[in-house]
Write a protein that holds these residues in place. Structure first.
Motif, short mmCIF file in Angstrom:
data_model
loop_
_atom_site.label_atom_id
_atom_site.label_comp_id
_atom_site.label_asym_id
_atom_site.label_seq_id
_atom_site.Cartn_x
_atom_site.Cartn_y
_atom_site.Cartn_z
N SER A 1 -0.80 -2.29 1.65
CA SER A 1 0.19 -1.34 0.72
C SER A 1 -0.62 -0.53 -0.15
CB SER A 1 1.05 -2.57 0.17
OG SER A 1 -0.36 -3.23 -1.14
N TYR B 1 0.21 3.11 0.39
CA TYR B 1 2.02 3.66 0.03
C TYR B 1 2.22 3.73 -1.23
CZ TYR B 1 2.64 2.58 5.08
OH TYR B 1 2.06 1.49 6.07
N ASP C 1 7.56 3.28 -0.45
CA ASP C 1 7.09 2.65 1.08
C ASP C 1 8.02 1.93 1.58
OD1 ASP C 1 5.78 2.07 -1.19
OD2 ASP C 1 5.47 0.47 -1.70
#
Length: 478
Positions: free
Chosen positions: A228, A231, A429
């Motif tokens: 993550s 993003y 994202d």
């Protein structure tokens, strides 16, 4: 032959006439240069906004210009270069024949500069959300909004969004543990403390342990993962120079419509996204973890907390079930020789009962069945006797059909309870992680996408004219 002549007066008049005609021609030419410059700029801006990212439109119905144009890094300069090409082409006569081989306008673009641009990620994705809500206004009916409004009224009216049954359970248990118990003399003359054999203890000891494997079908769990940090919600973003943040707010209806947009465009446990980087995209928007398993585990836990609060509301309103817990608590209090423990044991039993029922509820939701927001005597499944061994009765969660809310319906409610900015950022994202799977979009970034810009142009004519023009365009109709 007769000789002709011309007077001084007529000569003067002809001179004035020629001067007037020349001035008019020059004025018309100057006006034409200005009009041509404005038209060239307008067509150039139209051409730039026709370069919207096809993947964003086809998969997410969003209009944005990708200023990276497939390169690794986005840049205003790339968009300026495209603008230069379009406006220059519109100013040039090209292969069009001109009078006597001469271009009377002879216009050239001297400079172009983007002075303002609104990026998709500005103000926590304000324009992404605005476009998504506008798109859903054409698709979602008023009836859906009214239905969700009634559900949220039930949630807020019963405190399901704020009640922390886990904390209540811990506080009650702490009071039970802190109550001094009498000692009982054994046959050999020794003394031992009396134990409180609270049936709620067997439930409380196993709270949330292996919860995902109790409620989900193991053979359909996804093992997909992401990082993550790559993003929107986690990395440092480019910032635009569009309108200042804070000037707009989204209404409850807008939030409902945005939730419906997410439901339509994102996969979830019941309807996984088979082509995405993650299969459970809605769960990611709610949890923000790096794997489908972690996100689903978080949602399962959140649903149990939600259902636990709802089940506790019902249990405390059912006199029959409260009386059952009360009678059991009296028996235990008497055995423990400490009657003052009776109210605490009763509440402990009721909250454990609510938790055990919640596990059955969430298992039912994960299997595709429905569970009402607030239970009734007819929809309650677990008896007090079976609460002691609720894990052995998980199969009963799938037996009966009943009206209520589905897994997707509960996700809608959780989305409405989530912070607005978090939802929008994690939505971006998901967009990034999915579009990066497309050929040519391996480096796609939402903070390189523009949906509004202002540009300034410098244009010269062939006879000394010079024009400074500005144009401002946007996909947004507001």
């Amino acid at each position: 032959m007769r000789k002709g002549g011309i007077t001084v007066f007529l000569t003067s008049m002809l001179l004035l006439f020629v001067t007037l005609v020349s001035a008019c021609v020059e004025a018309v030419r100057f006006y034409a240069v200005g009009v041509e410059a404005e038209c060239a700029v307008s067509m150039g801006m139209d051409s730039i906004f026709a370069e919207y990212h096809r993947g964003l439109l086809e998969r997410y119905d969003l209009f944005f210009i990708d200023s990276s144009y497939g390169r690794e890094q986005p840049s205003y300069h790339l968009t300026e270069a495209h603008l230069w090409d379009y406006v220059s082409a519109n100013l040039s006569v090209g292969d069009v024949p001109v009078w006597n081989g001469r271009d009377f306008l002879n216009m050239h673009l001297e400079g172009v500069s983007i002075t303002q641009a609104a990026l998709a990620t500005d103000c926590a994705g304000r324009d992404v959300k605005y476009q998504a809500v506008s798109y859903m206004r054409e698709r979602a009916g008023l009836g859906l909004v009214e239905e969700i409004q009634m559900q949220m009224d039930t949630v807020y009216g019963n405190g399901l969004d704020v009640r922390d049954v886990e904390r209540e359970t811990e506080e009650i248990q702490a009071q039970i543990d802190g109550t001094p118990l009498p000692e009982q003399q054994l046959e050999d003359g020794s003394f031992v403390k009396v134990n409180v054999d609270n049936p709620a203890d067997s439930v409380n000891e196993g709270r949330f342990q292996g919860i995902l494997y109790l409620v989900a079908e193991q053979d359909r769990l996804s093992g997909q993962t992401i990082n993550s940090d790559n993003y929107v919600s986690s990395r440092t973003l480019n910032t635009g120079t569009g309108p200042a943040c804070g000037g707009e707010s989204f209404s409850f209806v807008d939030e409902v419509l945005f939730g419906e947009y997410l439901m339509e465009k994102c996969g979830n446990y019941r309807k996984p996204s088979m082509e995405g980087a993650l299969q459970y995209e809605l769960e990611y928007i709610l949890a923000g973890k790096n794997s489908d398993i972690e996100n689903l585990r978080w949602v399962a836990g959140r649903l149990i907390l939600f259902r636990e609060a709802a089940n506790a509301v019902y249990l405390y309103s059912d006199r029959v079930k409260v009386a059952e817990a009360d009678a059991m608590a009296w028996g235990l209090a008497i055995v423990s020789l400490e009657p003052s423990l009776q109210p605490l044991i009763k509440h402990s039993i009721l909250l454990a009962w609510a938790y055990a029922e919640s596990v059955l509820d969430v298992r039912r939701l994960f299997s595709g069945k429905s569970v009402p927001l607030l239970k009734s005597r007819e929809t309650w499944r677990l008896s007090l006797e079976h609460m002691l061994d609720y894990l052995g009765h998980l199969g009963s969660a799938d037996d009966r059909e009943e009206d209520g809310l589905s897994y997707e319906d509960y996700l809608r409610l959780l989305l409405l309870l989530e912070k607005e900015d978090i939802k929008t950022l994690r939505c971006m994202d998901v967009i990034e992680m999915n579009l990066r799977t497309l050929p040519g979009d391996e480096h796609f970034r939402m903070d390189g996408c523009m949906d509004a810009l202002r540009a300034e142009f410098s244009i010269s004519g062939g006879f000394g004219e010079y024009f400074n023009l500005a144009a401002q365009y946007s996909y947004l109709n507001r």
